[in-house]
Write a protein that holds these residues in place. Structure first.
Motif, PDB file in Angstrom:
ATOM      1  N   LEU A   1      77.549  65.681 -11.345  1.00 53.62           N
ATOM      2  CA  LEU A   1      78.541  65.148 -12.276  1.00 53.62           C
ATOM      3  C   LEU A   1      79.403  64.044 -11.664  1.00 53.62           C
ATOM      4  CD1 LEU A   1      79.787  68.513 -13.809  1.00 53.62           C
ATOM      5  CD2 LEU A   1      78.242  66.852 -14.863  1.00 53.62           C
ATOM      6  N   LEU A   2      79.285  63.838 -10.355  1.00 56.45           N
ATOM      7  CA  LEU A   2      80.169  62.892  -9.664  1.00 56.45           C
ATOM      8  C   LEU A   2      80.067  61.481 -10.240  1.00 56.45           C
ATOM      9  CD1 LEU A   2      82.238  62.373  -7.466  1.00 56.45           C
ATOM     10  CD2 LEU A   2      80.361  62.145  -5.842  1.00 56.45           C
ATOM     11  N   ALA A   3      78.864  60.955 -10.393  1.00 56.74           N
ATOM     12  CA  ALA A   3      78.693  59.598 -10.921  1.00 56.74           C
ATOM     13  C   ALA A   3      79.226  59.497 -12.340  1.00 56.74           C
ATOM     14  CB  ALA A   3      77.222  59.181 -10.869  1.00 56.74           C
ATOM     15  N   ASP A   4      79.011  60.548 -13.146  1.00 63.62           N
ATOM     16  CA  ASP A   4      79.527  60.545 -14.520  1.00 63.62           C
ATOM     17  C   ASP A   4      81.053  60.495 -14.523  1.00 63.62           C
ATOM     18  OD1 ASP A   4      76.951  60.722 -15.498  1.00 63.62           O
ATOM     19  OD2 ASP A   4      77.043  62.884 -15.856  1.00 63.62           O
TER      20      ASP A   4
ATOM     21  N   LEU B   1      85.128  67.748 -16.707  1.00 67.74           N
ATOM     22  CA  LEU B   1      83.681  67.840 -16.603  1.00 67.74           C
ATOM     23  C   LEU B   1      83.235  69.207 -16.086  1.00 67.74           C
ATOM     24  CD1 LEU B   1      82.706  64.291 -15.308  1.00 67.74           C
ATOM     25  CD2 LEU B   1      82.185  65.281 -17.536  1.00 67.74           C
ATOM     26  N   LEU B   2      84.037  69.808 -15.223  1.00 72.87           N
ATOM     27  CA  LEU B   2      83.705  71.159 -14.744  1.00 72.87           C
ATOM     28  C   LEU B   2      83.811  72.182 -15.874  1.00 72.87           C
ATOM     29  CD1 LEU B   2      85.429  71.520 -11.261  1.00 72.87           C
ATOM     30  CD2 LEU B   2      82.976  71.499 -11.754  1.00 72.87           C
ATOM     31  N   ARG B   3      84.763  71.977 -16.747  1.00 74.83           N
ATOM     32  CA  ARG B   3      84.993  72.910 -17.860  1.00 74.83           C
ATOM     33  C   ARG B   3      83.934  72.799 -18.940  1.00 74.83           C
ATOM     34  NH1 ARG B   3      91.381  71.675 -18.620  1.00 74.83           N
ATOM     35  NH2 ARG B   3      92.103  72.844 -16.829  1.00 74.83           N
ATOM     36  N   ALA B   4      83.311  71.630 -19.040  1.00 71.99           N
ATOM     37  CA  ALA B   4      82.355  71.392 -20.142  1.00 71.99           C
ATOM     38  C   ALA B   4      81.082  72.184 -19.984  1.00 71.99           C
ATOM     39  CB  ALA B   4      82.029  69.909 -20.222  1.00 71.99           C
TER      40      ALA B   4
END
Length: 94
Positions: free
Chosen positions: A51-54, A91-94
């Motif tokens: 998810l880092l790049a996003d 993003l972690l929660r999604a």
């Protein structure tokens, strides 16, 4: 006095003013100035996640959409840091 020194607060203010006026190349320069910090903040939350790049892309998209609201380059770093942290958490929660 001449042009402001690259990377200086005055240079970042000049870039921010140009970005507000619609200069796309100055947005690219702001990206180069702050990319490392944004990646570091996002990585601190996400680790070595896919998810880092996003997250980084989303942070700079938010900058593009909000560039008119940022009053000075002095506030840009803290603003980007907060947005990066919050974006990574979202993003972690999604």
């Amino acid at each position: 006095m001449g042009r402001p020194r690259a990377g200086s607060a005055q240079h970042r203010d000049t870039l921010l003013d140009a970005a507000r006026a619609g200069d796309v190349s100055s947005l690219g320069e702001l990206f180069e100035c702050y990319r490392g910090m944004v990646v570091g903040v996002c990585a601190g939350v996400l680790g070595r996640s896919h998810l880092l790049a996003d997250a980084v892309q989303e942070v700079f998209l938010k900058l593009l959409l909000s560039v008119g609201e940022i009053r000075s380059a002095r506030g840009l770093g803290p603003w980007l840091g907060t947005v990066a942290r919050n974006t990574a958490i979202d993003l972690l929660r999604a």
